[in-house]
Design an enzyme around this catalytic site. Structure first.
Site, mmCIF file in Angstrom:
data_model
loop_
_atom_site.group_PDB
_atom_site.id
_atom_site.type_symbol
_atom_site.label_atom_id
_atom_site.label_comp_id
_atom_site.label_asym_id
_atom_site.label_seq_id
_atom_site.Cartn_x
_atom_site.Cartn_y
_atom_site.Cartn_z
ATOM 1 N N SER A 8 0.804 -1.217 -0.089
ATOM 2 C CA SER A 8 -0.116 -0.139 0.030
ATOM 3 C C SER A 8 0.643 1.223 0.083
ATOM 4 O O SER A 8 2.266 1.110 0.391
ATOM 5 C CB SER A 8 -0.871 0.083 1.152
ATOM 6 O OG SER A 8 -1.579 1.137 1.397
ATOM 7 N N GLU A 42 -5.100 -3.942 -10.176
ATOM 8 C CA GLU A 42 -6.467 -3.413 -10.265
ATOM 9 C C GLU A 42 -7.122 -4.000 -9.209
ATOM 10 O O GLU A 42 -7.166 -5.301 -8.956
ATOM 11 C CB GLU A 42 -7.082 -3.994 -11.616
ATOM 12 C CG GLU A 42 -7.896 -3.012 -11.960
ATOM 13 C CD GLU A 42 -8.599 -3.290 -13.178
ATOM 14 O OE1 GLU A 42 -9.774 -3.053 -13.571
ATOM 15 O OE2 GLU A 42 -8.044 -4.062 -14.044
ATOM 16 N N ASP A 71 -6.980 -4.777 2.970
ATOM 17 C CA ASP A 71 -7.758 -4.023 2.266
ATOM 18 C C ASP A 71 -9.171 -3.833 3.038
ATOM 19 O O ASP A 71 -9.577 -4.425 3.973
ATOM 20 C CB ASP A 71 -8.723 -4.840 0.835
ATOM 21 C CG ASP A 71 -9.164 -4.028 -0.154
ATOM 22 O OD1 ASP A 71 -8.569 -3.472 -0.679
ATOM 23 O OD2 ASP A 71 -10.483 -4.360 -0.158
ATOM 24 N N PHE A 154 -7.771 9.492 8.955
ATOM 25 C CA PHE A 154 -7.881 9.390 7.692
ATOM 26 C C PHE A 154 -9.157 8.873 7.093
ATOM 27 O O PHE A 154 -9.922 8.418 7.926
ATOM 28 C CB PHE A 154 -6.651 8.859 6.926
ATOM 29 C CG PHE A 154 -6.590 7.280 6.908
ATOM 30 C CD1 PHE A 154 -6.006 6.757 8.022
ATOM 31 C CD2 PHE A 154 -7.329 6.321 5.855
ATOM 32 C CE1 PHE A 154 -6.314 5.124 8.149
ATOM 33 C CE2 PHE A 154 -7.210 5.119 5.845
ATOM 34 C CZ PHE A 154 -6.842 4.390 7.126
ATOM 35 N N GLY A 155 -9.330 9.178 5.820
ATOM 36 C CA GLY A 155 -10.392 8.850 5.122
ATOM 37 C C GLY A 155 -11.824 9.207 5.879
ATOM 38 O O GLY A 155 -11.938 10.374 6.040
ATOM 39 N N TYR A 156 -12.635 8.134 6.237
ATOM 40 C CA TYR A 156 -13.910 8.385 6.755
ATOM 41 C C TYR A 156 -13.918 8.796 8.203
ATOM 42 O O TYR A 156 -15.084 8.830 8.604
ATOM 43 C CB TYR A 156 -15.008 7.262 6.176
ATOM 44 C CG TYR A 156 -15.386 7.025 4.918
ATOM 45 C CD1 TYR A 156 -15.926 7.976 4.118
ATOM 46 C CD2 TYR A 156 -14.374 6.134 4.065
ATOM 47 C CE1 TYR A 156 -16.128 7.773 2.526
ATOM 48 C CE2 TYR A 156 -14.327 5.792 2.597
ATOM 49 C CZ TYR A 156 -15.360 6.743 2.095
ATOM 50 O OH TYR A 156 -15.570 6.528 0.435
ATOM 51 N N HIS A 182 -11.283 -1.714 13.375
ATOM 52 C CA HIS A 182 -11.071 -3.075 12.529
ATOM 53 C C HIS A 182 -9.814 -3.263 12.157
ATOM 54 O O HIS A 182 -9.476 -4.630 12.228
ATOM 55 C CB HIS A 182 -11.882 -2.420 11.074
ATOM 56 C CG HIS A 182 -11.476 -1.135 10.532
ATOM 57 N ND1 HIS A 182 -11.468 0.109 11.211
ATOM 58 C CD2 HIS A 182 -11.267 -0.888 9.190
ATOM 59 C CE1 HIS A 182 -11.027 0.897 10.608
ATOM 60 N NE2 HIS A 182 -10.778 0.510 9.198
HETATM 61 P P1 IMP Z 1 -8.112 0.399 0.106
HETATM 62 O O1 IMP Z 1 -8.030 -0.679 1.183
HETATM 63 O O2 IMP Z 1 -6.694 0.834 -0.217
HETATM 64 O O3 IMP Z 1 -9.002 0.122 -1.104
HETATM 65 O O4 IMP Z 1 -8.691 1.692 0.587
HETATM 66 C C1 IMP Z 1 -9.630 1.730 1.654
HETATM 67 C C2 IMP Z 1 -10.485 2.977 1.839
HETATM 68 O O5 IMP Z 1 -11.340 2.905 2.768
HETATM 69 C C3 IMP Z 1 -9.490 3.964 2.151
HETATM 70 O O6 IMP Z 1 -8.945 4.799 1.108
HETATM 71 C C4 IMP Z 1 -10.439 4.845 3.012
HETATM 72 O O7 IMP Z 1 -11.121 5.682 2.381
HETATM 73 C C5 IMP Z 1 -11.512 3.906 3.595
HETATM 74 N N1 IMP Z 1 -10.770 3.407 5.051
HETATM 75 C C6 IMP Z 1 -10.230 2.194 5.278
HETATM 76 N N2 IMP Z 1 -9.814 2.122 6.658
HETATM 77 C C7 IMP Z 1 -10.212 3.248 7.082
HETATM 78 C C8 IMP Z 1 -9.922 3.826 8.559
HETATM 79 O O8 IMP Z 1 -9.508 3.276 9.234
HETATM 80 N N3 IMP Z 1 -10.510 5.103 8.542
HETATM 81 C C9 IMP Z 1 -11.065 5.841 7.414
HETATM 82 N N4 IMP Z 1 -11.130 5.500 6.316
HETATM 83 C C10 IMP Z 1 -10.856 4.169 6.165
#
Ligand code: IMP
Length: 200
Positions: A8, A42, A71, A154-156, A182
């Site tokens: 990642s 992908e 993921d 970060f993220g949500y 999680h």
């Molecule tokens: P991926 O696993 O790289 O496909 O992306 C996971 C996406 O889920 C991230 O870019 C966030 O938008 C969201 N996400 C996953 N884990 C978290 C977290 O712990 N906090 C907030 N957003 C999360």
């Protein structure tokens, strides 16, 4: 300490994983630090498990070294489980956290707080070049709010209030989030699997 490559380049994720795995003897370095090419695999799987495995095996093939992949995503009940496996690119391929959060708020604002339930999911896959594979899933239940709160994480995170709390993940310290998140739960399970296999 064993060094493992993270499949990642999400620095928020890597920071959270490293804080936990370093306690059980695993140092995580990013794929960029490992000098791997920047091409992306992908993520077209239908489940977190599929995408987690895809990412891990792609990076292991490139590096021939032990790899850890997470993921993860947010599953919101009142919008049929969206954004789910599409969490990272919910508002389009060029989106960012702010645009994703805006889109989520827009879709869920017609529902009451009680109905705005959901969970973060993380599936961690660890692969070793000798063929060993470890998979662990963690989930954190909570409610979604309609206004961002907090600046950590970060993220949500600024929209997610874990069950039993009145603060968002983004209002918690990294340690507090990791204890109940999680990702924290998945990594604790991973620790158990590795210990049972006598890897640690
Ligand atoms: P991926 O696993 O790289 O496909 O992306 C996971 C996406 O889920 C991230 O870019 C966030 O938008 C969201 N996400 C996953 N884990 C978290 C977290 O712990 N906090 C907030 N957003 C999360």
């Amino acid at each position: 300490m064993e060094t493992i490559i993270a499949a990642s380049r999400n620095s928020g994720k890597i920071r959270e994983m490293e804080a936990i795995t370093s306690c059980f003897g695993i140092k995580i370095i990013s794929r960029d630090e490992a000098g791997l090419p920047r091409d992306e695999v992908e993520e077209d799987g239908e489940t977190f498990e599929e995408n987690s495995f895809k990412k891990a095996s792609y990076i292991m093939e490139l590096s021939a070294r032990p790899v850890i992949a997470d993921d993860s995503g947010l599953v919101v009940d009142c919008i049929d489980g969206a954004p789910g496996v599409y969490s990272a690119r919910f508002a389009g391929t060029d989106c960012d956290d702010r645009k994703n959060n805006e889109k989520l708020i827009d879709l869920i604002k017609k529902f009451s707080y009680q109905k705005r339930t959901g969970r973060f999911v993380s599936v961690i896959t660890m692969l070793y070049p000798d063929g060993r594979k470890f998979v662990a899933r963690g989930e954190a239940e909570g409610h979604l709010i309609l206004e961002e709160k907090g600046r950590n994480g970060f993220g949500y995170d600024p929209l997610f209030v874990p069950l039993g709390y009145d603060r968002t993940f983004a209002e918690m310290s990294p340690e507090e989030k990791n204890r109940i998140s999680h990702r924290g739960k998945a990594l604790e399970k991973l620790h158990g699997l590795l210990a049972a296999e006598d890897r640690l």
